[in-house]
Design an enzyme around this catalytic site. Structure first.
Site, short mmCIF file in Angstrom:
data_model
loop_
_atom_site.label_atom_id
_atom_site.label_comp_id
_atom_site.label_asym_id
_atom_site.label_seq_id
_atom_site.Cartn_x
_atom_site.Cartn_y
_atom_site.Cartn_z
N HIS A 204 0.81 -1.23 0.00
CA HIS A 204 0.00 0.00 0.00
C HIS A 204 0.84 1.27 0.00
O HIS A 204 0.29 2.36 -0.11
CB HIS A 204 -1.01 0.00 1.15
CG HIS A 204 -0.47 0.29 2.52
ND1 HIS A 204 -0.51 1.55 3.07
CD2 HIS A 204 0.11 -0.51 3.44
CE1 HIS A 204 0.01 1.49 4.30
NE2 HIS A 204 0.40 0.25 4.54
N THR A 243 -3.36 -19.20 4.53
CA THR A 243 -3.84 -19.12 3.15
C THR A 243 -3.41 -17.81 2.52
O THR A 243 -3.58 -16.75 3.13
CB THR A 243 -5.37 -19.25 3.12
OG1 THR A 243 -5.72 -20.52 3.67
CG2 THR A 243 -5.91 -19.14 1.70
N CYS A 329 -0.62 16.63 19.10
CA CYS A 329 -2.06 16.50 19.25
C CYS A 329 -2.74 15.92 18.02
O CYS A 329 -3.91 15.54 18.08
CB CYS A 329 -2.66 17.86 19.56
SG CYS A 329 -1.67 18.75 20.76
C1 LIG Z 1 4.22 2.00 6.48
C2 LIG Z 1 5.51 1.50 7.00
C3 LIG Z 1 5.62 0.27 7.67
C4 LIG Z 1 4.41 -0.59 7.98
O1 LIG Z 1 3.88 -1.15 6.83
P1 LIG Z 1 2.42 -1.84 6.87
O2 LIG Z 1 2.37 -2.59 5.58
O3 LIG Z 1 1.45 -0.70 6.92
O4 LIG Z 1 2.36 -2.71 8.06
C5 LIG Z 1 6.86 -0.14 8.08
N1 LIG Z 1 7.95 0.60 7.84
C6 LIG Z 1 7.89 1.78 7.21
C7 LIG Z 1 9.14 2.56 6.98
C8 LIG Z 1 6.68 2.28 6.77
O5 LIG Z 1 6.62 3.46 6.17
#
Ligand SMILES: *Cc1c(COP(=O)(O)O)cnc(C)c1O
Length: 406
Positions: A204, A243, A329
């Site tokens: 992502h 899976t 915040c």
């Molecule tokens: C977003 C991120 C993660 C975590 O990745 P996920 O797939 O959201 O668990 C780990 N390390 C870095 C540097 C990130 O930017």
């Protein structure tokens, strides 16, 4: 006119590329098979799709497809790399080296291992966010089994000297893991050129779906073994049972393929837009500070502090722009950013910091809008700031004795 709000927080997550969604769609419906089903067409189709995804992800980082272990995301990959290596090589040693500006997925995993009796060295960084290679050399002992240093930082975009770090680790017979989530697909990243033994990736962050990730695990010179953290059916060569997320892997593969093909053009464009944003802000505003090294930085990242404004008010003023802040915040934690703190950024400046994360779908129009908006708001807030006025009149604020109420 630009469409509001503008998304400029591409280090947190990226919108999925429509081409990725297209590739995934059939695997939600007709081609729903389990990749581990060996007896029918549904299973074979799913397995074929997974293996195609594996090839595409491997190609992005110059790996062999057999070196890719699919996970639920980079948090899991980081856990598997660090815990898996620590548990596997415990006989050999009990010492791990990492760095203070790592993602929480690494820091908290290391703290967990500390409670199990492992010793962890958290290397500091300099004012630009860089790890000192001499510090690293000095930290390695006969008991060191793993070095884990991220390729590019998710807050300040700083890129470490991964090739040299990998060389140092390799020469001393220590495994090297890197969290390459922010780097892969954004800058050239090759596991062989960079002497990497383990690398974490996330779909992502490269315009793929959430909930899909991978761990690169080197098979030769050296062959890396890991103790799994999830036991079960023995999927992924026993390193990650469960899976397989076929749709996620198909999307991850497509995202990796697009990223690889478009990287040269895209990174140049990200850099152009980032530099336009930076130079405009620096030209129109004084007392702004860039956090982290400007040159050793991801092309799409700008992390900047705006002195003499109130962090809250600044964010409120630009609430039609989605960005991140180093301020307390607005984020889940109550502390100002530990990354900025590690760079020596004072609390005041940390609270007024903004992380701009420019991505594939940002346009030049949007960058112009963001620059103008930030300039307007910062100017307006400073007009209300007696501190800014005093500073402009040349009064050294540190010499002022403030009257405090009883
Ligand atoms: C977003 C991120 C993660 C975590 O990745 P996920 O797939 O959201 O668990 C780990 N390390 C870095 C540097 C990130 O930017």
């Amino acid at each position: 006119m630009v469409k509001l709000p503008i998304y400029m927080d591409n280090h947190a997550t990226t919108p999925m590329d429509p081409r990725v969604l297209d590739a995934m769609m059939p695997f939600f419906t007709n081609q729903f098979g389990n990749a581990a089903s060996r007896n029918h067409k549904f299973g074979w189709e799913a397995e074929e799709a997974v293996e195609e995804g594996r090839k595409q992800v491997a190609a992005l980082i110059g790996a062999d497809p057999r070196e890719i272990v699919f996970t639920s995301g980079a948090t899991e990959s980081d856990n598997l790399a660090v815990k898996g290596a620590a548990w596997m090589y415990r006989e050999k040693g009990d010492h791990i080296i990492t760095c203070v500006t790592e993602h929480k997925a690494i820091l908290d995993t290391c703290k967990h291992l500390e409670k199990e009796g492992f010793r962890i060295t958290f290397l500091p960084v300099d004012g630009k966010g860089m790890v000192d290679l001499d510090d690293l050399c000095k930290a390695i002992t006969a008991k060191t089994i793993l070095v884990s240093i991220m390729t590019a930082n998710n807050e300040v975009g700083v890129i470490q000297e991964i090739k040299q770090i990998g060389k140092i680790a390799r020469e001393r017979g220590v495994l090297f893991h890197t969290d390459a989530v922010q780097a892969a697909g954004k800058i050239p990243f090759n596991v062989n050129e960079m002497n990497v033994d383990l690398a974490s990736l996330s779909a992502h962050k490269i315009y793929g779906p959430k909930g899909a990730g991978a761990l690169y695990v080197r098979r030769r010179n050296p062959r890396v073994l890991l103790t799994p953290i999830i036991d079960g059916g023995g999927h992924e060569r026993g390193m990650r049972s469960g899976t397989l997320n076929v749709t996620g892997i198909v999307g991850f593969g497509k995202a990796a393929q697009i990223a690889r093909e478009e990287l040269p053009r895209e990174s140049a464009e990200m850099l152009r837009l980032r530099e336009k944003l930076r130079t405009t802000l620096e030209r129109e505003l004084d007392e702004v500070y860039i956090n982290g090294d400007l040159d050793k930085r991801l092309p799409g990242n700008l992390n900047m502090s705006f002195a003499y404004v109130e962090g809250e008010s600044l964010l409120m003023g630009i609430n039609d722009i989605a960005v991140s802040s180093g301020s307390a915040c607005t984020s889940a934690s109550l502390e100002p950013s530990y990354v900025l703190k590690a760079l020596g950024v004072g609390e005041d400046l940390a609270h007024t910091s903004i992380r701009f994360g420019i991505g594939r779908f940002n346009t030049e129009e949007e960058v112009d809008y963001v620059a103008n908006r930030v300039i307007d708001v910062v100017r307006r807030l400073r007009e209300l700031s007696p501190l800014y006025e005093m500073a402009k009149e040349g009064i050294d604020l540190k010499s002022v004795h403030w009257a405090t109420e009883a």
